[in-house]
Motif scaffolding. Sequence first.
Motif, PDB file in Angstrom:
ATOM      1  N   ALA A 111     100.000  91.831  76.425  1.00  0.00           N
ATOM      2  CA  ALA A 111      99.360  93.126  76.563  1.00  0.00           C
ATOM      3  C   ALA A 111      98.779  93.563  75.166  1.00  0.00           C
ATOM      4  O   ALA A 111      97.842  94.016  74.930  1.00  0.00           O
ATOM      5  CB  ALA A 111     100.216  94.003  77.326  1.00  0.00           C
ATOM      6  N   PRO A 112      99.526  93.382  73.924  1.00  0.00           N
ATOM      7  CA  PRO A 112      99.155  93.962  72.716  1.00  0.00           C
ATOM      8  C   PRO A 112      97.846  93.081  72.225  1.00  0.00           C
ATOM      9  O   PRO A 112      97.033  93.737  71.575  1.00  0.00           O
ATOM     10  CB  PRO A 112     100.268  93.671  71.811  1.00  0.00           C
ATOM     11  N   MET A 113      97.741  91.911  72.704  1.00  0.00           N
ATOM     12  CA  MET A 113      96.533  91.258  72.157  1.00  0.00           C
ATOM     13  C   MET A 113      95.418  91.829  73.082  1.00  0.00           C
ATOM     14  O   MET A 113      94.547  91.875  72.515  1.00  0.00           O
ATOM     15  CB  MET A 113      96.670  89.623  72.544  1.00  0.00           C
ATOM     16  N   LEU A 114      95.520  92.108  74.339  1.00  0.00           N
ATOM     17  CA  LEU A 114      94.342  92.698  75.034  1.00  0.00           C
ATOM     18  C   LEU A 114      94.368  94.115  74.463  1.00  0.00           C
ATOM     19  O   LEU A 114      93.033  94.503  74.068  1.00  0.00           O
ATOM     20  CB  LEU A 114      94.708  93.104  76.496  1.00  0.00           C
ATOM     21  N   GLY A 115      95.259  94.794  74.048  1.00  0.00           N
ATOM     22  CA  GLY A 115      94.653  96.069  73.658  1.00  0.00           C
ATOM     23  C   GLY A 115      94.280  96.296  72.161  1.00  0.00           C
ATOM     24  O   GLY A 115      93.495  96.988  71.672  1.00  0.00           O
ATOM     25  N   ALA A 116      94.620  95.223  71.374  1.00  0.00           N
ATOM     26  CA  ALA A 116      93.984  94.761  70.002  1.00  0.00           C
ATOM     27  C   ALA A 116      92.488  94.807  69.950  1.00  0.00           C
ATOM     28  O   ALA A 116      91.801  95.227  69.135  1.00  0.00           O
ATOM     29  CB  ALA A 116      94.816  93.777  69.233  1.00  0.00           C
ATOM     30  N   ILE A 117      91.930  94.116  71.185  1.00  0.00           N
ATOM     31  CA  ILE A 117      90.642  93.845  70.973  1.00  0.00           C
ATOM     32  C   ILE A 117      89.856  94.939  71.840  1.00  0.00           C
ATOM     33  O   ILE A 117      88.454  94.646  71.715  1.00  0.00           O
ATOM     34  CB  ILE A 117      90.232  92.300  71.642  1.00  0.00           C
ATOM     35  N   LEU A 118      90.175  95.838  72.328  1.00  0.00           N
ATOM     36  CA  LEU A 118      89.429  96.907  73.320  1.00  0.00           C
ATOM     37  C   LEU A 118      88.698  97.774  72.465  1.00  0.00           C
ATOM     38  O   LEU A 118      89.466  98.283  71.364  1.00  0.00           O
ATOM     39  CB  LEU A 118      90.362  97.460  74.054  1.00  0.00           C
ATOM     40  N   THR A 119      87.583  98.335  72.665  1.00  0.00           N
ATOM     41  CA  THR A 119      86.687  99.310  71.868  1.00  0.00           C
ATOM     42  C   THR A 119      86.956 100.606  72.385  1.00  0.00           C
ATOM     43  O   THR A 119      86.995 101.635  71.761  1.00  0.00           O
ATOM     44  CB  THR A 119      85.427  98.735  71.731  1.00  0.00           C
ATOM     45  N   GLU A 120      86.720 100.785  73.691  1.00  0.00           N
ATOM     46  CA  GLU A 120      86.748 102.187  74.360  1.00  0.00           C
ATOM     47  C   GLU A 120      88.149 102.398  74.959  1.00  0.00           C
ATOM     48  O   GLU A 120      88.419 102.362  75.922  1.00  0.00           O
ATOM     49  CB  GLU A 120      85.760 101.957  75.540  1.00  0.00           C
ATOM     50  N   GLN A 121      88.871 102.716  73.886  1.00  0.00           N
ATOM     51  CA  GLN A 121      90.314 102.994  74.146  1.00  0.00           C
ATOM     52  C   GLN A 121      90.646 104.085  75.009  1.00  0.00           C
ATOM     53  O   GLN A 121      91.285 103.738  76.070  1.00  0.00           O
ATOM     54  CB  GLN A 121      91.088 103.146  72.870  1.00  0.00           C
ATOM     55  N   GLN A 152      98.344 103.497  69.966  1.00  0.00           N
ATOM     56  CA  GLN A 152      98.787 104.415  69.013  1.00  0.00           C
ATOM     57  C   GLN A 152      99.007 103.819  67.488  1.00  0.00           C
ATOM     58  O   GLN A 152      99.036 104.609  66.541  1.00  0.00           O
ATOM     59  CB  GLN A 152     100.182 104.848  69.759  1.00  0.00           C
ATOM     60  N   TYR A 153      99.569 102.642  67.405  1.00  0.00           N
ATOM     61  CA  TYR A 153      99.986 102.313  66.260  1.00  0.00           C
ATOM     62  C   TYR A 153      99.409 100.760  66.166  1.00  0.00           C
ATOM     63  O   TYR A 153      99.991  99.585  66.384  1.00  0.00           O
ATOM     64  CB  TYR A 153     101.322 101.902  66.195  1.00  0.00           C
ATOM     65  N   PRO A 154      97.831 100.713  65.704  1.00  0.00           N
ATOM     66  CA  PRO A 154      96.998  99.744  65.760  1.00  0.00           C
ATOM     67  C   PRO A 154      97.356  98.426  64.802  1.00  0.00           C
ATOM     68  O   PRO A 154      96.953  97.332  65.099  1.00  0.00           O
ATOM     69  CB  PRO A 154      95.631 100.285  65.367  1.00  0.00           C
ATOM     70  N   PHE A 155      98.123  98.705  63.681  1.00  0.00           N
ATOM     71  CA  PHE A 155      98.499  97.494  62.609  1.00  0.00           C
ATOM     72  C   PHE A 155      99.696  97.136  62.786  1.00  0.00           C
ATOM     73  O   PHE A 155     100.346  96.570  61.827  1.00  0.00           O
ATOM     74  CB  PHE A 155      97.944  97.937  61.355  1.00  0.00           C
ATOM     75  N   HIS A 156     100.547  97.403  63.964  1.00  0.00           N
ATOM     76  CA  HIS A 156     102.046  96.824  63.929  1.00  0.00           C
ATOM     77  C   HIS A 156     102.343  95.658  65.130  1.00  0.00           C
ATOM     78  O   HIS A 156     102.754  96.077  66.038  1.00  0.00           O
ATOM     79  CB  HIS A 156     102.891  97.855  64.362  1.00  0.00           C
ATOM     80  N   PHE A 157     101.390  94.730  65.115  1.00  0.00           N
ATOM     81  CA  PHE A 157     101.097  93.725  66.026  1.00  0.00           C
ATOM     82  C   PHE A 157     102.653  93.080  66.301  1.00  0.00           C
ATOM     83  O   PHE A 157     102.940  93.031  67.621  1.00  0.00           O
ATOM     84  CB  PHE A 157     100.333  92.673  65.627  1.00  0.00           C
ATOM     85  N   THR A 158     103.359  92.538  65.490  1.00  0.00           N
ATOM     86  CA  THR A 158     104.529  91.939  65.541  1.00  0.00           C
ATOM     87  C   THR A 158     105.790  92.982  66.344  1.00  0.00           C
ATOM     88  O   THR A 158     106.303  92.471  67.444  1.00  0.00           O
ATOM     89  CB  THR A 158     104.960  91.324  64.444  1.00  0.00           C
TER      90      THR A 158
END
Length: 138
Positions: free
Chosen positions: A103-113, A57-63
């Motif tokens: 989990a956010p690291m895994l979610g950041a690399i997925l393409t078929e969300q 939902q918020y792809p660039f707020h990793f921290t």
Amino acid sequence: MEGLFGLFLYGDFVLFLFLYMYINRYRRLIGFHLGMNIAMTAGGMAGLLSGILLIFQYPFHFTLITILATIIGMGVGALFGALFDYQTMLTGLINGLMVGIMAPMLGAILTEQLFFGIVLEGLTIAVVTILIVAIRST
């Protein structure tokens, strides 16, 4: 599509709330082995769901999302573990911490969300169903 992930996250937390109330009703009948599995599963699934769905939902707020997913995973794991004993609470807390960080690291690399989100929701429902069946069989 981002609103759909927020709806998934809301539904998951309502599901975990009902699961907590159900487990609270039968906690005296549940042994410590099953209790530890419940705490680890709940903390891990909450950390995984919140980390992946929030990063979708918020792809660039990793921290911020990593911190939030870690706190959610730890809180849910500790809450479910506290139904049984302190050792179980610690196990749920640590499992929620580890999964919430990853989990956010895994979610950041997925393409078929969307596909992954639907599969993740299906697995969550399957795991909750298995927990309920395990509790009923004790």
